[in-house]
Design an enzyme around this catalytic site. Structure first.
Site, PDB file in Angstrom:
ATOM      1  N   ARG A   1      44.107  30.721 -20.745  1.00  0.00           N
ATOM      2  CA  ARG A   1      44.729  29.801 -19.803  1.00  0.00           C
ATOM      3  C   ARG A   1      43.939  29.828 -18.493  1.00  0.00           C
ATOM      4  O   ARG A   1      43.430  30.877 -18.089  1.00  0.00           O
ATOM      5  CB  ARG A   1      46.184  30.202 -19.524  1.00  0.00           C
ATOM      6  CG  ARG A   1      47.148  29.936 -20.658  1.00  0.00           C
ATOM      7  CD  ARG A   1      47.387  28.441 -20.878  1.00  0.00           C
ATOM      8  NE  ARG A   1      48.335  28.174 -21.960  1.00  0.00           N
ATOM      9  CZ  ARG A   1      47.991  27.887 -23.215  1.00  0.00           C
ATOM     10  NH1 ARG A   1      46.711  27.819 -23.557  1.00  0.00           N
ATOM     11  NH2 ARG A   1      48.914  27.638 -24.121  1.00  0.00           N
TER      12      ARG A   1
ATOM     13  N   HIS B   1      39.711  21.974 -23.370  1.00  0.00           N
ATOM     14  CA  HIS B   1      40.836  22.646 -24.056  1.00  0.00           C
ATOM     15  C   HIS B   1      40.855  22.281 -25.540  1.00  0.00           C
ATOM     16  O   HIS B   1      41.812  21.682 -26.041  1.00  0.00           O
ATOM     17  CB  HIS B   1      42.173  22.291 -23.398  1.00  0.00           C
ATOM     18  CG  HIS B   1      43.261  23.280 -23.743  1.00  0.00           C
ATOM     19  ND1 HIS B   1      44.215  23.698 -22.853  1.00  0.00           N
ATOM     20  CD2 HIS B   1      43.550  23.939 -24.895  1.00  0.00           C
ATOM     21  CE1 HIS B   1      45.025  24.561 -23.428  1.00  0.00           C
ATOM     22  NE2 HIS B   1      44.641  24.726 -24.679  1.00  0.00           N
TER      23      HIS B   1
HETATM   24  P1  NDP Z   1      49.201  37.078 -29.222  1.00  0.00           P
HETATM   25  O1  NDP Z   1      50.533  37.088 -28.573  1.00  0.00           O
HETATM   26  O2  NDP Z   1      49.121  37.221 -30.696  1.00  0.00           O
HETATM   27  O3  NDP Z   1      48.300  38.269 -28.603  1.00  0.00           O
HETATM   28  C1  NDP Z   1      48.316  38.603 -27.269  1.00  0.00           C
HETATM   29  C2  NDP Z   1      47.462  39.848 -27.020  1.00  0.00           C
HETATM   30  O4  NDP Z   1      47.364  40.058 -25.613  1.00  0.00           O
HETATM   31  C3  NDP Z   1      48.060  41.123 -27.625  1.00  0.00           C
HETATM   32  O5  NDP Z   1      47.053  41.962 -28.108  1.00  0.00           O
HETATM   33  C4  NDP Z   1      48.733  41.766 -26.415  1.00  0.00           C
HETATM   34  O6  NDP Z   1      48.847  43.181 -26.454  1.00  0.00           O
HETATM   35  C5  NDP Z   1      47.755  41.400 -25.308  1.00  0.00           C
HETATM   36  N1  NDP Z   1      48.410  41.474 -24.004  1.00  0.00           N
HETATM   37  C6  NDP Z   1      49.497  40.797 -23.553  1.00  0.00           C
HETATM   38  N2  NDP Z   1      49.799  41.172 -22.291  1.00  0.00           N
HETATM   39  C7  NDP Z   1      48.899  42.129 -21.949  1.00  0.00           C
HETATM   40  C8  NDP Z   1      48.694  42.912 -20.798  1.00  0.00           C
HETATM   41  N3  NDP Z   1      49.504  42.812 -19.720  1.00  0.00           N
HETATM   42  N4  NDP Z   1      47.670  43.787 -20.786  1.00  0.00           N
HETATM   43  C9  NDP Z   1      46.859  43.912 -21.869  1.00  0.00           C
HETATM   44  N5  NDP Z   1      46.999  43.202 -23.006  1.00  0.00           N
HETATM   45  C10 NDP Z   1      48.005  42.318 -23.040  1.00  0.00           C
HETATM   46  O7  NDP Z   1      48.474  35.760 -28.744  1.00  0.00           O
HETATM   47  P2  NDP Z   1      47.384  34.866 -29.524  1.00  0.00           P
HETATM   48  O8  NDP Z   1      46.250  35.749 -29.886  1.00  0.00           O
HETATM   49  O9  NDP Z   1      48.009  34.089 -30.604  1.00  0.00           O
HETATM   50  O10 NDP Z   1      46.985  33.807 -28.379  1.00  0.00           O
HETATM   51  C11 NDP Z   1      46.466  34.216 -27.139  1.00  0.00           C
HETATM   52  C12 NDP Z   1      46.426  33.047 -26.171  1.00  0.00           C
HETATM   53  O11 NDP Z   1      45.394  32.139 -26.521  1.00  0.00           O
HETATM   54  C13 NDP Z   1      47.653  32.155 -26.114  1.00  0.00           C
HETATM   55  O12 NDP Z   1      48.690  32.750 -25.369  1.00  0.00           O
HETATM   56  C14 NDP Z   1      47.133  30.887 -25.495  1.00  0.00           C
HETATM   57  O13 NDP Z   1      47.259  30.968 -24.087  1.00  0.00           O
HETATM   58  C15 NDP Z   1      45.654  30.908 -25.871  1.00  0.00           C
HETATM   59  N6  NDP Z   1      45.298  29.798 -26.763  1.00  0.00           N
HETATM   60  C16 NDP Z   1      44.317  28.913 -26.376  1.00  0.00           C
HETATM   61  C17 NDP Z   1      43.919  27.897 -27.211  1.00  0.00           C
HETATM   62  C18 NDP Z   1      42.804  26.990 -26.840  1.00  0.00           C
HETATM   63  O14 NDP Z   1      42.532  26.021 -27.555  1.00  0.00           O
HETATM   64  N7  NDP Z   1      42.085  27.231 -25.768  1.00  0.00           N
HETATM   65  C19 NDP Z   1      44.561  27.684 -28.511  1.00  0.00           C
HETATM   66  C20 NDP Z   1      45.538  28.679 -28.840  1.00  0.00           C
HETATM   67  C21 NDP Z   1      45.903  29.694 -27.991  1.00  0.00           C
HETATM   68  P3  NDP Z   1      49.681  43.927 -27.625  1.00  0.00           P
HETATM   69  O15 NDP Z   1      48.788  43.827 -28.825  1.00  0.00           O
HETATM   70  O16 NDP Z   1      49.823  45.305 -27.128  1.00  0.00           O
HETATM   71  O17 NDP Z   1      50.968  43.159 -27.766  1.00  0.00           O
HETATM   72  C1  OXD Z   2      47.901  26.789 -27.614  1.00  0.00           C
HETATM   73  C2  OXD Z   2      46.940  25.925 -26.985  1.00  0.00           C
HETATM   74  O1  OXD Z   2      48.436  27.657 -26.922  1.00  0.00           O
HETATM   75  O2  OXD Z   2      46.625  24.871 -27.553  1.00  0.00           O
HETATM   76  O3  OXD Z   2      48.132  26.642 -28.819  1.00  0.00           O
HETATM   77  O4  OXD Z   2      46.420  26.248 -25.912  1.00  0.00           O
END
Ligand code: NDP
Ligand code: OXD
Length: 306
Positions: free
Chosen positions: A221, A269
């Site tokens: 993001r 994006h």
């Molecule tokens: P998940 O919820 O599966 O994974 C999140 C990860 O971040 C976990 O490993 C979590 O730790 C870690 N995390 C969360 N908070 C913290 C913190 N404070 N400190 C350290 N680590 C932290 O998310 P996804 O992998 O599915 O997606 C990630 C992001 O990608 C989405 O939220 C979205 O914003 C973005 N996205 C972007 C897209 C694009 O096209 N650009 C498309 C899809 C998604 P833990 O393992 O310990 O829970």
């Molecule tokens: C998502 C994105 O979060 O498209 O899936 O960014």
């Protein structure tokens, strides 16, 4: 069973048809003001009015992975919030990030510019060992990306909130190990969810900890990144470049300085797109599981913010 569809910026008809085919017993409708109460909803950027009118929802399915915008709204009190759980996004994210890392590491951007000028020159090979890649966020997408990078034999570091073990990845966790993670990485990939703890996490202090000549890939993001700090570190030369897919304001406004910085590559994006058929199949399966009283993957913990 009634299903409401309320997704801003999404052509509704193919979704409605796909949901009707996947769940023939359900009444599926595009939400309109004053619509009948639904049991389940598929949403993306819905208005607050939608939730205010649908307090009885049992579950809300985001048609994306990130739920930061949804968590800013008042959600129905008893509804489970469920995000897309991969649904074909992880492999796309791996493609995007591997492309960005390899393009930078192999200087394909430099070669493209040179050959466009009719220049034939080859550069000294660089060494992978000098390009450790740090993946922030080891969730559904981050783990897939880390594995893909390690297949290309880059040294890979990973950072998450709770400790994680991943083959071929040196893992770090929690605020206490953030500095060690950053100072062991030259390329930084952001795949964190946007939460109160992670907003602005890529700033002057943290990006300065990367190895000199660092490269930043933000695919999570825009609000994770402090734009001015990235620009200052690119100008100082501490960072060599960045590839950015997400921005604080989208579309990126025409006058934004990122457009003018040649060390920044911009994509709109598009790193990992929602794939309609796969997503419908996943959500329909989860609705059936919930109807049977079974568990579903991808439930969001609102307290944690992801
Ligand atoms: P998940 O919820 O599966 O994974 C999140 C990860 O971040 C976990 O490993 C979590 O730790 C870690 N995390 C969360 N908070 C913290 C913190 N404070 N400190 C350290 N680590 C932290 O998310 P996804 O992998 O599915 O997606 C990630 C992001 O990608 C989405 O939220 C979205 O914003 C973005 N996205 C972007 C897209 C694009 O096209 N650009 C498309 C899809 C998604 P833990 O393992 O310990 O829970
Ligand atoms: C998502 C994105 O979060 O498209 O899936 O960014």
């Amino acid at each position: 069973m009634r299903i409401a569809f309320c997704c801003t910026g999404t052509e509704p008809e193919p979704w409605l048809q796909g949901l009707r085919a996947a769940l023939p017993q359900a009444q599926v409708a595009l939400w309109q003001r004053g619509a009948a109460p639904a049991d389940y909803a598929l949403v993306w950027a819905p208005p607050q009015l939608f939730f205010d009118e649908q307090p009885q929802l049992k579950a809300v399915f985001a048609i994306g992975a990130g739920v930061d915008a949804l968590l800013k709204l008042r959600l129905p009190p008893n509804a489970a919030l469920v995000r897309l759980d991969d649904a074909g996004m992880a492999v796309q994210m791996a493609e995007y990030v591997c492309h960005a890392v390899i393009r930078h590491f192999r200087e394909f951007d430099v070669y493209a510019a040179e050959t466009r000028q009719g220049q034939w020159s080859s550069h000294q090979p660089r060494h992978r060992v000098d390009f450790p890649v740090g993946v922030m966020g080891l969730g559904v997408l981050g783990q897939r990306v880390a594995r893909a990078l390690s297949q290309f034999e880059f040294p890979v570091n990973g950072w998450s909130r709770s400790p994680r073990a991943l083959d071929g990845v040196r893992t770090f966790s929690g605020p206490a190990q953030l500095d060690g993670f950053l100072s062991s990485s030259r390329v930084l990939v952001n795949l964190l969810p946007l939460t109160l703890d992670t907003q602005g996490i890529m700033n002057r202090a943290t990006l300065s900890r990367l190895l000199p000549g660092g490269y930043v890939i933000n695919v999570a993001r825009g609000a994770h990144l402090v734009d001015e700090d990235l620009l200052a570190l690119l100008e100082s030369g501490h960072l060599a470049g960045a590839m950015l897919d997400v921005f604080r304001v989208e579309p990126l406004p025409p006058g934004h300085p990122f457009w003018q910085q040649p060390k920044i590559t911009i994509t709109p994006h598009t790193a990992a797109r929602t794939l309609r058929a796969t997503s419908i199949a996943q959500i329909a399966g989860k609705i059936e599981a919930l109807e049977r009283g079974g568990p579903v993957a991808g439930r969001v913990d609102a307290g944690r913010g992801y």
